[in-house]
Design a protein around this motif. Structure first.
Motif, PDB file in Angstrom:
ATOM      1  N   ALA A  15      69.325  50.872  41.621  1.00 55.29           N
ATOM      2  CA  ALA A  15      70.232  51.940  41.206  1.00 55.29           C
ATOM      3  C   ALA A  15      71.599  51.405  40.767  1.00 55.29           C
ATOM      4  O   ALA A  15      72.410  52.157  40.221  1.00 55.29           O
ATOM      5  CB  ALA A  15      70.410  52.946  42.343  1.00 55.29           C
ATOM      6  N   ALA A  16      71.853  50.114  40.994  1.00 56.35           N
ATOM      7  CA  ALA A  16      73.127  49.505  40.596  1.00 56.35           C
ATOM      8  C   ALA A  16      73.224  49.500  39.066  1.00 56.35           C
ATOM      9  O   ALA A  16      72.219  49.625  38.369  1.00 56.35           O
ATOM     10  CB  ALA A  16      73.212  48.082  41.142  1.00 56.35           C
ATOM     11  N   PRO A  17      74.430  49.342  38.544  1.00 59.80           N
ATOM     12  CA  PRO A  17      74.598  49.313  37.089  1.00 59.80           C
ATOM     13  C   PRO A  17      73.710  48.256  36.434  1.00 59.80           C
ATOM     14  O   PRO A  17      73.524  47.158  36.971  1.00 59.80           O
ATOM     15  CB  PRO A  17      76.076  48.965  36.904  1.00 59.80           C
ATOM     16  CG  PRO A  17      76.730  49.393  38.168  1.00 59.80           C
ATOM     17  CD  PRO A  17      75.702  49.194  39.249  1.00 59.80           C
ATOM     18  N   GLY A  18      73.163  48.609  35.278  1.00 62.69           N
ATOM     19  CA  GLY A  18      72.259  47.711  34.558  1.00 62.69           C
ATOM     20  C   GLY A  18      72.891  46.373  34.224  1.00 62.69           C
ATOM     21  O   GLY A  18      72.228  45.337  34.287  1.00 62.69           O
ATOM     22  N   ILE A  24      73.084  39.037  36.693  1.00 65.39           N
ATOM     23  CA  ILE A  24      72.784  38.077  37.753  1.00 65.39           C
ATOM     24  C   ILE A  24      72.001  36.880  37.209  1.00 65.39           C
ATOM     25  O   ILE A  24      71.963  35.821  37.819  1.00 65.39           O
ATOM     26  CB  ILE A  24      72.053  38.784  38.928  1.00 65.39           C
ATOM     27  CG1 ILE A  24      72.170  37.995  40.214  1.00 65.39           C
ATOM     28  CG2 ILE A  24      70.608  39.036  38.616  1.00 65.39           C
ATOM     29  CD1 ILE A  24      73.458  38.169  40.902  1.00 65.39           C
ATOM     30  N   THR A  25      71.395  37.038  36.025  1.00 67.50           N
ATOM     31  CA  THR A  25      70.629  35.953  35.414  1.00 67.50           C
ATOM     32  C   THR A  25      71.371  35.289  34.261  1.00 67.50           C
ATOM     33  O   THR A  25      70.806  34.432  33.577  1.00 67.50           O
ATOM     34  CB  THR A  25      69.274  36.472  34.885  1.00 67.50           C
ATOM     35  OG1 THR A  25      69.509  37.413  33.845  1.00 67.50           O
ATOM     36  CG2 THR A  25      68.456  37.117  35.997  1.00 67.50           C
ATOM     37  N   SER A  33      78.680  35.613  38.962  1.00 69.11           N
ATOM     38  CA  SER A  33      79.513  35.931  40.123  1.00 69.11           C
ATOM     39  C   SER A  33      79.950  37.395  40.099  1.00 69.11           C
ATOM     40  O   SER A  33      79.872  38.088  41.121  1.00 69.11           O
ATOM     41  CB  SER A  33      80.733  35.017  40.155  1.00 69.11           C
ATOM     42  OG  SER A  33      81.571  35.346  41.227  1.00 69.11           O
ATOM     43  N   ASP A  34      80.407  37.874  38.947  1.00 75.22           N
ATOM     44  CA  ASP A  34      80.810  39.284  38.827  1.00 75.22           C
ATOM     45  C   ASP A  34      79.628  40.210  39.095  1.00 75.22           C
ATOM     46  O   ASP A  34      79.767  41.239  39.770  1.00 75.22           O
ATOM     47  CB  ASP A  34      81.383  39.572  37.437  1.00 75.22           C
ATOM     48  CG  ASP A  34      82.749  38.944  37.212  1.00 75.22           C
ATOM     49  OD1 ASP A  34      83.369  38.477  38.197  1.00 75.22           O
ATOM     50  OD2 ASP A  34      83.188  38.909  36.038  1.00 75.22           O
ATOM     51  N   ALA A  35      78.459  39.849  38.574  1.00 74.31           N
ATOM     52  CA  ALA A  35      77.265  40.670  38.775  1.00 74.31           C
ATOM     53  C   ALA A  35      76.862  40.683  40.250  1.00 74.31           C
ATOM     54  O   ALA A  35      76.512  41.738  40.797  1.00 74.31           O
ATOM     55  CB  ALA A  35      76.114  40.146  37.917  1.00 74.31           C
ATOM     56  N   ALA A  36      76.927  39.539  40.896  1.00 76.36           N
ATOM     57  CA  ALA A  36      76.581  39.472  42.320  1.00 76.36           C
ATOM     58  C   ALA A  36      77.550  40.308  43.145  1.00 76.36           C
ATOM     59  O   ALA A  36      77.134  41.002  44.089  1.00 76.36           O
ATOM     60  CB  ALA A  36      76.590  38.018  42.799  1.00 76.36           C
ATOM     61  N   GLN A  37      78.829  40.274  42.795  1.00 79.03           N
ATOM     62  CA  GLN A  37      79.822  41.087  43.501  1.00 79.03           C
ATOM     63  C   GLN A  37      79.513  42.574  43.330  1.00 79.03           C
ATOM     64  O   GLN A  37      79.634  43.347  44.278  1.00 79.03           O
ATOM     65  CB  GLN A  37      81.232  40.775  42.990  1.00 79.03           C
ATOM     66  CG  GLN A  37      81.748  39.422  43.396  1.00 79.03           C
ATOM     67  CD  GLN A  37      81.986  39.335  44.893  1.00 79.03           C
ATOM     68  OE1 GLN A  37      82.454  40.273  45.521  1.00 79.03           O
ATOM     69  NE2 GLN A  37      81.643  38.202  45.473  1.00 79.03           N
ATOM     70  N   GLU A  38      79.114  42.977  42.135  1.00 81.20           N
ATOM     71  CA  GLU A  38      78.800  44.386  41.887  1.00 81.20           C
ATOM     72  C   GLU A  38      77.560  44.815  42.659  1.00 81.20           C
ATOM     73  O   GLU A  38      77.518  45.902  43.231  1.00 81.20           O
ATOM     74  CB  GLU A  38      78.599  44.640  40.394  1.00 81.20           C
ATOM     75  CG  GLU A  38      78.304  46.076  40.055  1.00 81.20           C
ATOM     76  CD  GLU A  38      79.406  47.044  40.471  1.00 81.20           C
ATOM     77  OE1 GLU A  38      79.082  48.207  40.789  1.00 81.20           O
ATOM     78  OE2 GLU A  38      80.587  46.665  40.475  1.00 81.20           O
ATOM     79  N   ALA A  40      76.492  43.470  45.465  1.00 82.36           N
ATOM     80  CA  ALA A  40      76.908  43.519  46.867  1.00 82.36           C
ATOM     81  C   ALA A  40      77.709  44.790  47.142  1.00 82.36           C
ATOM     82  O   ALA A  40      77.522  45.440  48.175  1.00 82.36           O
ATOM     83  CB  ALA A  40      77.737  42.288  47.213  1.00 82.36           C
ATOM     84  N   ARG A  41      78.574  45.161  46.206  1.00 83.42           N
ATOM     85  CA  ARG A  41      79.378  46.375  46.353  1.00 83.42           C
ATOM     86  C   ARG A  41      78.468  47.608  46.450  1.00 83.42           C
ATOM     87  O   ARG A  41      78.695  48.503  47.263  1.00 83.42           O
ATOM     88  CB  ARG A  41      80.345  46.485  45.171  1.00 83.42           C
ATOM     89  CG  ARG A  41      81.541  47.319  45.402  1.00 83.42           C
ATOM     90  CD  ARG A  41      82.587  47.301  44.270  1.00 83.42           C
ATOM     91  NE  ARG A  41      82.327  46.511  43.085  1.00 83.42           N
ATOM     92  CZ  ARG A  41      82.811  45.275  42.863  1.00 83.42           C
ATOM     93  NH1 ARG A  41      83.558  44.690  43.755  1.00 83.42           N
ATOM     94  NH2 ARG A  41      82.542  44.642  41.742  1.00 83.42           N
ATOM     95  N   ALA A  42      77.417  47.643  45.636  1.00 83.48           N
ATOM     96  CA  ALA A  42      76.486  48.777  45.659  1.00 83.48           C
ATOM     97  C   ALA A  42      75.751  48.866  46.993  1.00 83.48           C
ATOM     98  O   ALA A  42      75.593  49.956  47.552  1.00 83.48           O
ATOM     99  CB  ALA A  42      75.486  48.646  44.509  1.00 83.48           C
ATOM    100  N   VAL A  43      75.328  47.724  47.528  1.00 84.23           N
ATOM    101  CA  VAL A  43      74.613  47.717  48.808  1.00 84.23           C
ATOM    102  C   VAL A  43      75.549  48.136  49.937  1.00 84.23           C
ATOM    103  O   VAL A  43      75.189  48.971  50.780  1.00 84.23           O
ATOM    104  CB  VAL A  43      73.991  46.333  49.079  1.00 84.23           C
ATOM    105  CG1 VAL A  43      73.436  46.238  50.493  1.00 84.23           C
ATOM    106  CG2 VAL A  43      72.887  46.043  48.064  1.00 84.23           C
ATOM    107  N   VAL A  44      76.753  47.593  49.968  1.00 85.21           N
ATOM    108  CA  VAL A  44      77.711  47.934  51.021  1.00 85.21           C
ATOM    109  C   VAL A  44      78.073  49.421  50.950  1.00 85.21           C
ATOM    110  O   VAL A  44      78.147  50.099  51.981  1.00 85.21           O
ATOM    111  CB  VAL A  44      78.971  47.047  50.933  1.00 85.21           C
ATOM    112  CG1 VAL A  44      80.083  47.557  51.832  1.00 85.21           C
ATOM    113  CG2 VAL A  44      78.619  45.614  51.300  1.00 85.21           C
TER     114      VAL A  44
END
Length: 64
Positions: A15-18, A24-25, A33-38, A40-44
């Motif tokens: 459900a995180a932004p496309g 992430i790839t 890094s920005d994608a991983a942060q986003e 992580a933000r969605a999961v948190v």
């Protein structure tokens, strides 16, 4: 302590932004890094908004 539900984490990632799921790839480290942060933000955010007083269909409440 609440156990982590792997299905819920997977649903949250999907459900995180496309751009984050694709990013992430990416070959560029700063985009990954920005994608991983986003992600992580969605999961948190999903964990923080979960009300521990509610039950899911997979875990019915037991009468006391």
């Amino acid at each position: 302590m609440e156990q982590i539900d792997m299905n819920r984490v997977a649903e949250t990632i999907l459900a995180a932004p496309g751009w984050a799921r694709v990013g992430i790839t990416a070959p560029a480290p700063h985009i990954r890094s920005d994608a991983a942060q986003e992600l992580a933000r969605a999961v948190v955010a999903a964990i923080e908004k979960h009300d521990p007083g509610t039950t899911s269909a997979d875990q019915p409440a037991l009468p006391l």
